[in-house]
Design a protein around this motif. Sequence first.
Motif, short mmCIF file in Angstrom:
data_model
loop_
_atom_site.label_atom_id
_atom_site.label_comp_id
_atom_site.label_asym_id
_atom_site.label_seq_id
_atom_site.Cartn_x
_atom_site.Cartn_y
_atom_site.Cartn_z
N ALA A 262 83.16 53.66 17.40
CA ALA A 262 81.96 53.01 17.95
C ALA A 262 81.68 53.44 19.38
O ALA A 262 80.53 53.56 19.80
CB ALA A 262 82.11 51.49 17.87
N MET A 263 82.74 53.70 20.15
CA MET A 263 82.56 54.12 21.54
C MET A 263 81.90 55.48 21.66
O MET A 263 81.25 55.79 22.66
CB MET A 263 83.90 54.16 22.27
N GLU A 264 82.10 56.32 20.66
CA GLU A 264 81.61 57.69 20.72
C GLU A 264 80.12 57.81 20.43
O GLU A 264 79.53 58.87 20.60
CB GLU A 264 82.39 58.57 19.73
N VAL A 265 79.50 56.73 19.97
CA VAL A 265 78.05 56.77 19.70
C VAL A 265 77.31 56.69 21.03
O VAL A 265 77.49 55.73 21.78
CB VAL A 265 77.63 55.61 18.78
N TYR A 302 77.62 51.62 29.23
CA TYR A 302 77.59 52.48 28.05
C TYR A 302 78.82 53.37 28.11
O TYR A 302 79.04 54.06 29.11
CB TYR A 302 76.33 53.34 28.01
N PHE A 303 79.64 53.35 27.08
CA PHE A 303 80.80 54.23 27.07
C PHE A 303 80.37 55.69 27.16
O PHE A 303 80.96 56.49 27.88
CB PHE A 303 81.64 54.01 25.80
N LYS A 304 79.31 56.03 26.42
CA LYS A 304 78.83 57.41 26.37
C LYS A 304 77.32 57.44 26.56
O LYS A 304 76.61 56.75 25.86
CB LYS A 304 79.20 58.06 25.03
N VAL A 305 76.88 58.22 27.53
CA VAL A 305 75.45 58.36 27.81
C VAL A 305 75.04 59.79 27.51
O VAL A 305 75.69 60.73 27.98
CB VAL A 305 75.12 57.99 29.26
N GLN A 306 74.01 59.93 26.76
CA GLN A 306 73.51 61.26 26.41
C GLN A 306 72.03 61.31 26.71
O GLN A 306 71.22 60.57 26.13
CB GLN A 306 73.77 61.55 24.93
N ASN A 307 71.63 62.20 27.60
CA ASN A 307 70.23 62.36 27.97
C ASN A 307 69.63 63.49 27.14
O ASN A 307 70.05 64.63 27.25
CB ASN A 307 70.09 62.67 29.45
N ASN A 308 68.67 63.16 26.29
CA ASN A 308 68.05 64.17 25.43
C ASN A 308 66.99 64.96 26.20
O ASN A 308 66.38 64.48 27.10
CB ASN A 308 67.39 63.48 24.22
#
Length: 308
Positions: A262-265, A302-308
Amino acid sequence: MLKIIGVFVVGCCLYFAYWILDGKGDRALYSTAKKAVKVVDNTEATRTLSTEAPTVTPPTSTAAAPDAATKPNLGSATPTAGGKRIALVIGNAGYKTNPLRNPKNDADDFSKALSGLGFSVINVRDGNLQQMRAAVRQFGDQLLSSDVGLVYYSGHGVEVKGKNYFIPVNADIQHEDEAADQSLDVASILEKMGTAKKSVNILIVDACRDNPFPKAYRSGARGLASMEAPSGTIIAYSTSPGKVAMDGNGKNSPYTRNLIKAMEVPNRPVEIVFKEVRRTVQQETNNAQTPWENTSLSGDFYFKVQNN
């Protein structure tokens, strides 16, 4: 005399005629030149327009605003991806009484996941009481200069008179009243978080395995007690208060395995992460185990932030 006058008149006429014709020629030449100049001027103007048109500055676009609104807040007031992250990960399995199979695996895999998410990790495996206390002190010191603090514990834990304790592998508990002296009081971790006064603190407790010293406890208590979360803290339990969590038949406990997934999402708020873990663990255990949280978080994380 008349001849001389006639020659003079003829000469003047010829001169006058030449002057007139020459003037017309000059005027014609001037007119032609003037027209040519106009043509040149128009041509240069056309070239100037065709050269400048592609470099016109377009209007400021606001098309990116809706997309930005869907992304997590990365401001400095609430640390997320950009903040400094410190974690303490403890995995105790090698107990003399009632050893466990998975806590070291859980701690190793969880520590690896945290490192990939930008955390600096302090690791303790099969720790004794002195090592665990030293690690908590080190964590507290580093948390003062960090933005986010996280502590993860996998191993045996007990509750005595409303207080929760993490049990070191060398604990020798013969009587219930010895737990406080032989074990790590979980409150000491929360006190370190409270002292640092950060807006995001996370305590994850996969420690509600059954009591390893049942004969020493007259109360017959099982599992851990609910703890009040200090300001800016979320406390996540692998099971509900007073219940026992499963160690698991595979490499990891059901709770830790699903938590890592779940953290990797990306771009998933921490509250949603734990909600997803609760759903999947309940499903896997046929509702025998229900993860639980107490929270007083004041910031977004947020454990993981991804900027598209």
